[in-house]
Design a protein around this motif. Structure first.
Motif, short mmCIF file in Angstrom:
data_model
loop_
_atom_site.label_atom_id
_atom_site.label_comp_id
_atom_site.label_asym_id
_atom_site.label_seq_id
_atom_site.Cartn_x
_atom_site.Cartn_y
_atom_site.Cartn_z
N THR A 196 12.79 14.09 3.71
CA THR A 196 11.67 14.04 2.77
C THR A 196 10.40 13.61 3.50
O THR A 196 10.40 12.60 4.21
CB THR A 196 11.95 13.05 1.62
OG1 THR A 196 13.11 13.49 0.90
CG2 THR A 196 10.76 12.98 0.67
N ASN A 197 9.34 14.38 3.35
CA ASN A 197 8.03 14.02 3.89
C ASN A 197 7.46 12.92 3.02
O ASN A 197 7.09 13.15 1.87
CB ASN A 197 7.13 15.26 3.90
CG ASN A 197 5.75 14.99 4.48
OD1 ASN A 197 5.29 13.87 4.54
ND2 ASN A 197 5.07 16.06 4.88
N ALA A 198 7.37 11.71 3.57
CA ALA A 198 6.96 10.54 2.79
C ALA A 198 5.48 10.20 2.93
O ALA A 198 5.06 9.10 2.56
CB ALA A 198 7.81 9.33 3.20
N VAL B 112 7.40 13.56 14.04
CA VAL B 112 8.39 12.74 13.38
C VAL B 112 9.68 12.86 14.18
O VAL B 112 10.00 13.92 14.69
CB VAL B 112 8.61 13.18 11.91
CG1 VAL B 112 9.02 14.63 11.81
CG2 VAL B 112 9.62 12.28 11.21
N GLY B 113 10.40 11.73 14.35
CA GLY B 113 11.56 11.81 15.21
C GLY B 113 12.69 10.88 14.84
O GLY B 113 12.48 9.76 14.36
N THR C 160 20.94 6.31 4.38
CA THR C 160 19.50 6.53 4.36
C THR C 160 18.85 5.98 5.62
O THR C 160 19.17 4.87 6.06
CB THR C 160 18.86 5.84 3.13
OG1 THR C 160 19.44 6.38 1.93
CG2 THR C 160 17.35 6.07 3.09
N ILE C 161 17.95 6.79 6.20
CA ILE C 161 17.24 6.40 7.42
C ILE C 161 15.75 6.65 7.19
O ILE C 161 15.37 7.67 6.61
CB ILE C 161 17.67 7.26 8.63
CG1 ILE C 161 19.18 7.46 8.66
CG2 ILE C 161 17.17 6.68 9.93
CD1 ILE C 161 19.62 8.67 9.44
N ARG C 162 14.91 5.74 7.64
CA ARG C 162 13.46 5.94 7.57
C ARG C 162 12.93 6.23 8.98
O ARG C 162 13.25 5.49 9.92
CB ARG C 162 12.78 4.71 6.95
CG ARG C 162 13.04 4.65 5.44
CD ARG C 162 12.65 3.34 4.80
NE ARG C 162 12.82 3.42 3.35
CZ ARG C 162 14.00 3.29 2.74
NH1 ARG C 162 15.10 3.06 3.43
NH2 ARG C 162 14.07 3.42 1.42
N LEU C 163 12.18 7.30 9.09
CA LEU C 163 11.75 7.77 10.40
C LEU C 163 10.29 7.45 10.67
O LEU C 163 9.43 7.59 9.80
CB LEU C 163 11.94 9.28 10.53
CG LEU C 163 13.34 9.85 10.27
CD1 LEU C 163 13.39 11.31 10.68
CD2 LEU C 163 14.39 9.04 11.00
N ALA D 83 8.90 9.56 7.11
CA ALA D 83 9.94 10.40 6.50
C ALA D 83 11.12 9.54 6.08
O ALA D 83 11.38 8.48 6.66
CB ALA D 83 10.41 11.49 7.47
N VAL D 84 11.82 10.02 5.06
CA VAL D 84 13.08 9.40 4.63
C VAL D 84 14.16 10.47 4.76
O VAL D 84 14.02 11.59 4.26
CB VAL D 84 13.00 8.92 3.17
CG1 VAL D 84 14.35 8.33 2.74
CG2 VAL D 84 11.90 7.87 3.02
N VAL D 85 15.22 10.11 5.46
CA VAL D 85 16.33 11.03 5.69
C VAL D 85 17.56 10.50 4.97
O VAL D 85 17.91 9.31 5.09
CB VAL D 85 16.63 11.19 7.19
CG1 VAL D 85 17.88 12.05 7.41
CG2 VAL D 85 15.44 11.81 7.90
#
Length: 225
Positions: A31-33, A128-129, A143-146, A218-220
């Motif tokens: 998700t583009n945050a 973003v990485g 859940t991961i925040r990038l 981003a949120v993955v």
């Protein structure tokens, strides 16, 4: 215009012995945050623990540079595939707009790490990485925040002539440049755009009300089945 460390091709034949023992089917939702930053086509890769698409603190490879400065993931994708990784290119079918999500489904086989990259627009060499995240062996949702990274290959002058100019982004003009030289030539956490509120001058050609951003970007969500 870019360069990033791809230990992918340099790390020998990725022998099966170095992979995790169990396979997993995973869904990776990105998700583009951000408020006003766009992601170029995403690259989602499942791979062994001894390779990296990029690493903070190292010089960017040519493939990372191409991704971070121009949104071209073809080089990184080829290196990853040739190294035996499982690759999903462009799950969004193009640009991922602010607030939108895209999902890649991967049969990871013996791969036990997950990496993700895409250029951030508008930036000079921001991306973003996710670097070599360990895929859990236990089924569930994670859940991961990038963060956004700076490839260190180009000065962050924030001038439209130094970055891609897609029609959906409105640039200012006549900026004098936020930076005039590269201050850190290694991959590092991006400080975010500065921008300004002068569309006909100032230091930046970016609008601070739309294009300024802070981490995470981003949120993955990873679903291990």
């Amino acid at each position: 215009m870019k360069k990033s460390l791809v230990t992918l091709a340099l790390t020998t034949v990725l022998g099966a012995a170095s992979f995790a023992s169990q396979a997993a089917n995973i869904d990776v939702s990105i998700t583009n945050a951000t408020k006003g930053i766009y992601f170029t086509p995403l690259l989602v890769v499942a791979h062994s623990s001894d390779i990296h698409l990029f690493q903070a603190g190292t010089a960017a490879s040519a493939e990372v540079k191409s991704m971070a400065e121009g949104g071209d993931i073809s080089g990184l994708s080829s290196v990853a595939a040739n190294a035996g990784a499982v690759v999903s290119e462009d799950p969004a079918g193009g640009i991922l707009n602010p607030g939108d999500s895209a999902t890649a489904t991967l049969d990871t086989g013996s791969a036990d790490r997950l990496s993700i990259t895409a250029m951030l627009l508008p930036t000079n060499d921001g991306f973003v990485g996710l670097d070599s995240w360990t895929i859990p062996s236990t089924p569930g949702t994670y859940t991961i925040r990038l963060n956004g990274y700076d490839a260190g290959t180009e000065a962050n002058d924030e001038l439209k002539g130094s970055m891609p100019q897609p029609p959906f982004i409105t640039f200012g003009e006549n900026g004098t440049g936020v930076e005039t030289s590269i201050t850190n030539s290694k991959i590092h956490i991006h400080p975010g755009n500065l921008g300004d509120n002068d569309p006909a001058g100032g230091k930046s050609d970016l609008d601070s009300s739309a294009h300024r951003w802070l981490n995470p970007v981003a949120v993955v969500t990873v679903t291990v089945k």
